[in-house]
Structures are given as structure tokens and as C-alpha cells.
Design a protein around this motif. Structure first.
Motif, PDB file in Angstrom:
ATOM      1  N   PRO A  40       0.812  -1.225   0.000  1.00 44.14           N
ATOM      2  CA  PRO A  40       0.000   0.000   0.000  1.00 44.14           C
ATOM      3  C   PRO A  40       0.850   1.283   0.000  1.00 44.14           C
ATOM      4  CG  PRO A  40      -0.896  -1.569   1.562  1.00 44.14           C
ATOM      5  CD  PRO A  40       0.429  -2.117   1.109  1.00 44.14           C
ATOM      6  N   THR A  41       1.968   1.262   0.707  1.00 46.89           N
ATOM      7  CA  THR A  41       2.841   2.439   0.751  1.00 46.89           C
ATOM      8  C   THR A  41       3.490   2.672  -0.599  1.00 46.89           C
ATOM      9  OG1 THR A  41       3.243   2.111   3.107  1.00 46.89           O
ATOM     10  CG2 THR A  41       4.804   3.507   1.930  1.00 46.89           C
ATOM     11  N   VAL A  42       3.967   1.612  -1.235  1.00 48.71           N
ATOM     12  CA  VAL A  42       4.564   1.730  -2.572  1.00 48.71           C
ATOM     13  C   VAL A  42       3.508   2.240  -3.549  1.00 48.71           C
ATOM     14  CG1 VAL A  42       5.566   0.439  -4.500  1.00 48.71           C
ATOM     15  CG2 VAL A  42       6.372   0.022  -2.167  1.00 48.71           C
ATOM     16  N   SER A  43       2.311   1.696  -3.479  1.00 47.77           N
ATOM     17  CA  SER A  43       1.232   2.144  -4.369  1.00 47.77           C
ATOM     18  C   SER A  43       0.910   3.614  -4.159  1.00 47.77           C
ATOM     19  CB  SER A  43      -0.025   1.301  -4.159  1.00 47.77           C
ATOM     20  OG  SER A  43       0.208  -0.013  -4.623  1.00 47.77           O
ATOM     21  N   HIS A  44       0.943   4.074  -2.916  1.00 43.31           N
ATOM     22  CA  HIS A  44       0.700   5.495  -2.643  1.00 43.31           C
ATOM     23  C   HIS A  44       1.773   6.357  -3.314  1.00 43.31           C
ATOM     24  CE1 HIS A  44       0.107   9.311  -0.642  1.00 43.31           C
ATOM     25  NE2 HIS A  44       1.372   9.260  -0.258  1.00 43.31           N
ATOM     26  N   HIS A  45       3.031   5.981  -3.141  1.00 43.42           N
ATOM     27  CA  HIS A  45       4.120   6.750  -3.751  1.00 43.42           C
ATOM     28  C   HIS A  45       4.004   6.745  -5.277  1.00 43.42           C
ATOM     29  CE1 HIS A  45       6.243   7.766  -0.126  1.00 43.42           C
ATOM     30  NE2 HIS A  45       6.452   6.509   0.202  1.00 43.42           N
ATOM     31  N   LEU A  46       3.643   5.614  -5.846  1.00 42.21           N
ATOM     32  CA  LEU A  46       3.470   5.527  -7.298  1.00 42.21           C
ATOM     33  C   LEU A  46       2.310   6.411  -7.765  1.00 42.21           C
ATOM     34  CD1 LEU A  46       4.092   1.706  -7.714  1.00 42.21           C
ATOM     35  CD2 LEU A  46       5.587   3.558  -8.541  1.00 42.21           C
ATOM     36  N   LYS A  47       1.261   6.485  -6.959  1.00 43.66           N
ATOM     37  CA  LYS A  47       0.124   7.353  -7.295  1.00 43.66           C
ATOM     38  C   LYS A  47       0.557   8.819  -7.312  1.00 43.66           C
ATOM     39  CE  LYS A  47      -4.458   8.755  -5.757  1.00 43.66           C
ATOM     40  NZ  LYS A  47      -5.461   8.683  -4.720  1.00 43.66           N
ATOM     41  N   VAL A  48       1.343   9.229  -6.319  1.00 42.10           N
ATOM     42  CA  VAL A  48       1.836  10.610  -6.267  1.00 42.10           C
ATOM     43  C   VAL A  48       2.680  10.917  -7.501  1.00 42.10           C
ATOM     44  CG1 VAL A  48       3.358  12.201  -5.000  1.00 42.10           C
ATOM     45  CG2 VAL A  48       1.727  10.769  -3.742  1.00 42.10           C
ATOM     46  N   LEU A  49       3.564   9.993  -7.872  1.00 44.89           N
ATOM     47  CA  LEU A  49       4.412  10.193  -9.049  1.00 44.89           C
ATOM     48  C   LEU A  49       3.589  10.225 -10.337  1.00 44.89           C
ATOM     49  CD1 LEU A  49       7.404   7.923  -8.013  1.00 44.89           C
ATOM     50  CD2 LEU A  49       7.429  10.422  -8.237  1.00 44.89           C
ATOM     51  N   THR A  50       2.535   9.423 -10.381  1.00 42.11           N
ATOM     52  CA  THR A  50       1.654   9.415 -11.555  1.00 42.11           C
ATOM     53  C   THR A  50       0.896  10.738 -11.658  1.00 42.11           C
ATOM     54  OG1 THR A  50       1.430   7.015 -11.418  1.00 42.11           O
ATOM     55  CG2 THR A  50      -0.259   8.190 -12.666  1.00 42.11           C
ATOM     56  N   GLU A  51       0.343  11.202 -10.549  1.00 44.29           N
ATOM     57  CA  GLU A  51      -0.394  12.470 -10.545  1.00 44.29           C
ATOM     58  C   GLU A  51       0.499  13.658 -10.884  1.00 44.29           C
ATOM     59  OE1 GLU A  51      -2.257  12.479  -6.692  1.00 44.29           O
ATOM     60  OE2 GLU A  51      -3.905  11.210  -7.382  1.00 44.29           O
ATOM     61  N   ALA A  52       1.788  13.553 -10.553  1.00 44.75           N
ATOM     62  CA  ALA A  52       2.736  14.630 -10.851  1.00 44.75           C
ATOM     63  C   ALA A  52       3.240  14.566 -12.291  1.00 44.75           C
ATOM     64  CB  ALA A  52       3.913  14.575  -9.887  1.00 44.75           C
ATOM     65  N   GLY A  53       2.847  13.507 -13.020  1.00 41.65           N
ATOM     66  CA  GLY A  53       3.206  13.422 -14.427  1.00 41.65           C
ATOM     67  C   GLY A  53       4.508  12.719 -14.735  1.00 41.65           C
ATOM     68  N   PHE A  54       5.057  11.995 -13.758  1.00 38.76           N
ATOM     69  CA  PHE A  54       6.308  11.277 -13.986  1.00 38.76           C
ATOM     70  C   PHE A  54       6.102   9.855 -14.491  1.00 38.76           C
ATOM     71  CE2 PHE A  54       7.524  14.512 -10.876  1.00 38.76           C
ATOM     72  CZ  PHE A  54       8.554  15.104 -11.577  1.00 38.76           C
ATOM     73  N   LEU A  55       4.988   9.256 -14.100  1.00 39.05           N
ATOM     74  CA  LEU A  55       4.700   7.875 -14.479  1.00 39.05           C
ATOM     75  C   LEU A  55       3.318   7.783 -15.121  1.00 39.05           C
ATOM     76  CD1 LEU A  55       5.864   6.013 -11.227  1.00 39.05           C
ATOM     77  CD2 LEU A  55       7.122   6.222 -13.378  1.00 39.05           C
ATOM     78  N   HIS A  56       3.182   6.772 -15.978  1.00 40.06           N
ATOM     79  CA  HIS A  56       1.889   6.434 -16.565  1.00 40.06           C
ATOM     80  C   HIS A  56       1.517   5.060 -16.025  1.00 40.06           C
ATOM     81  CE1 HIS A  56      -1.361   5.916 -19.366  1.00 40.06           C
ATOM     82  NE2 HIS A  56      -0.859   4.746 -19.700  1.00 40.06           N
ATOM     83  N   ARG A  57       0.276   4.865 -15.620  1.00 42.77           N
ATOM     84  CA  ARG A  57      -0.185   3.606 -15.020  1.00 42.77           C
ATOM     85  C   ARG A  57      -1.108   2.887 -15.986  1.00 42.77           C
ATOM     86  NH1 ARG A  57      -4.739   1.876 -12.026  1.00 42.77           N
ATOM     87  NH2 ARG A  57      -4.217   0.431 -10.356  1.00 42.77           N
ATOM     88  N   SER A  58      -0.897   1.571 -16.110  1.00 36.88           N
ATOM     89  CA  SER A  58      -1.829   0.731 -16.866  1.00 36.88           C
ATOM     90  C   SER A  58      -2.100  -0.523 -16.048  1.00 36.88           C
ATOM     91  CB  SER A  58      -1.262   0.379 -18.244  1.00 36.88           C
ATOM     92  OG  SER A  58      -0.081  -0.377 -18.117  1.00 36.88           O
ATOM     93  N   LYS A  59      -3.316  -0.997 -16.134  1.00 37.86           N
ATOM     94  CA  LYS A  59      -3.738  -2.175 -15.362  1.00 37.86           C
ATOM     95  C   LYS A  59      -3.758  -3.388 -16.286  1.00 37.86           C
ATOM     96  CE  LYS A  59      -6.399  -3.290 -11.574  1.00 37.86           C
ATOM     97  NZ  LYS A  59      -5.742  -3.756 -10.431  1.00 37.86           N
ATOM     98  N   ARG A  60      -3.140  -4.478 -15.840  1.00 36.33           N
ATOM     99  CA  ARG A  60      -3.139  -5.740 -16.574  1.00 36.33           C
ATOM    100  C   ARG A  60      -3.495  -6.847 -15.591  1.00 36.33           C
ATOM    101  NH1 ARG A  60       2.674  -4.701 -19.139  1.00 36.33           N
ATOM    102  NH2 ARG A  60       2.203  -2.653 -20.003  1.00 36.33           N
ATOM    103  N   GLY A  61      -4.704  -7.313 -15.711  1.00 37.15           N
ATOM    104  CA  GLY A  61      -5.171  -8.317 -14.752  1.00 37.15           C
ATOM    105  C   GLY A  61      -5.284  -7.682 -13.380  1.00 37.15           C
ATOM    106  N   THR A  62      -4.647  -8.303 -12.403  1.00 39.05           N
ATOM    107  CA  THR A  62      -4.715  -7.769 -11.038  1.00 39.05           C
ATOM    108  C   THR A  62      -3.560  -6.820 -10.726  1.00 39.05           C
ATOM    109  OG1 THR A  62      -3.517  -9.682 -10.187  1.00 39.05           O
ATOM    110  CG2 THR A  62      -5.924  -9.799 -10.164  1.00 39.05           C
ATOM    111  N   TRP A  63      -2.595  -6.711 -11.638  1.00 38.43           N
ATOM    112  CA  TRP A  63      -1.409  -5.893 -11.375  1.00 38.43           C
ATOM    113  C   TRP A  63      -1.425  -4.579 -12.136  1.00 38.43           C
ATOM    114  CZ3 TRP A  63       1.164  -7.052  -7.275  1.00 38.43           C
ATOM    115  CH2 TRP A  63       1.221  -8.370  -6.842  1.00 38.43           C
ATOM    116  N   ALA A  64      -0.821  -3.593 -11.522  1.00 38.99           N
ATOM    117  CA  ALA A  64      -0.641  -2.296 -12.170  1.00 38.99           C
ATOM    118  C   ALA A  64       0.811  -2.199 -12.645  1.00 38.99           C
ATOM    119  CB  ALA A  64      -0.938  -1.165 -11.200  1.00 38.99           C
TER     120      ALA A  64
END
Length: 117
Positions: free
Chosen positions: A74-98
Motif C-alpha cells: 500500500p505504501t509503494v502504491s501510494h508513492h506511485l500514485k503521487v508520481l503518476t499524478e505529478a506526471g512522472f509515471l503512466h499507469r496501466s492495469k493488466r489483470g490484477t497488477w498495475a
């Protein structure tokens, strides 16, 4: 022998400083820059960006990022969400994994922003 100081007459309209070469950033741009830099101002987020950038095609599954960072999912996912919202990462969902992919030129934009290009 006493040294004499030269006195500059400022009443003659001479500029005391060099004129600005470009306009400084305004309040709105400062807010955007601060939000972007705040997203980077965390050691775990910097490491996550580095890990994603180090993977093939600059893309990694969240499952591959948990152990190297040493934080809970959950902590890693939170940090990844912050980076995604800031425009550094793009997220895609494949099955159960992001999966997270580095946004092209995201870090170069930050560099340009800091040097005022």
C-alpha cells in the motif's frame, strides 16, 4: 594615506543593477513547480523512479517494486500514485497488477523548469 571612497550619484537615473534577462515565474507557475518538486522530494519516490527507469522499456510491475524499496505494497502504491499524478509515471492495469511506465521527457521537463528554459 587615507583611501577615498567613490560616491555614486543615484539621483541621475542610473540603474544600480542589471535589468532582468527574462520574466521571473509568477505565482501560478510557482505553485505548479512546487507541486512537481514536492512529488520528487521523497527518497522512496526517487528510488521508485530510478527502478522504473532501470527496467526494460522503462516499465515495471508494482510487484517488482515492493521488495527493492522495502516498503509495504500500500505504501509503494501510494508513492506511485503521487508520481503518476505529478506526471512522472503512466499507469496501466493488466489483470490484477498495475504497471508503471516512465513518462517520456518528464525528468527533462523538470530540468528545463529549474534552469528556466
Amino acid at each position: 594615506m587615507v583611501a577615498m571612497l567613490e560616491v555614486t550619484d543615484v539621483t541621475q537615473g542610473a540603474a544600480c543593477c542589471a535589468p532582468l534577462k527574462r520574466a521571473p515565474i509568477g505565482p501560478d507557475e510557482a505553485e505548479r513547480m512546487a507541486a512537481t518538486l514536492k512529488a520528487l522530494a521523497d527518497p522512496a519516490r526517487l528510488r521508485l523512479l530510478s527502478l522504473v527507469a532501470s527496467h526494460a522499456d522503462q516499465e515495471a510491475c508494482v510487484c517488482d517494486l515492493i521488495d527493492p524499496i522495502g516498503l509495504s505494497q500500500p505504501t509503494v502504491s501510494h508513492h506511485l500514485k503521487v508520481l503518476t499524478e505529478a506526471g512522472f509515471l503512466h499507469r496501466s492495469k493488466r489483470g490484477t497488477w498495475a504497471y508503471y511506465r516512465l513518462v517520456p521527457d518528464a525528468l527533462e521537463r523538470v530540468s528545463a523548469m529549474l534552469i528556466g528554459a
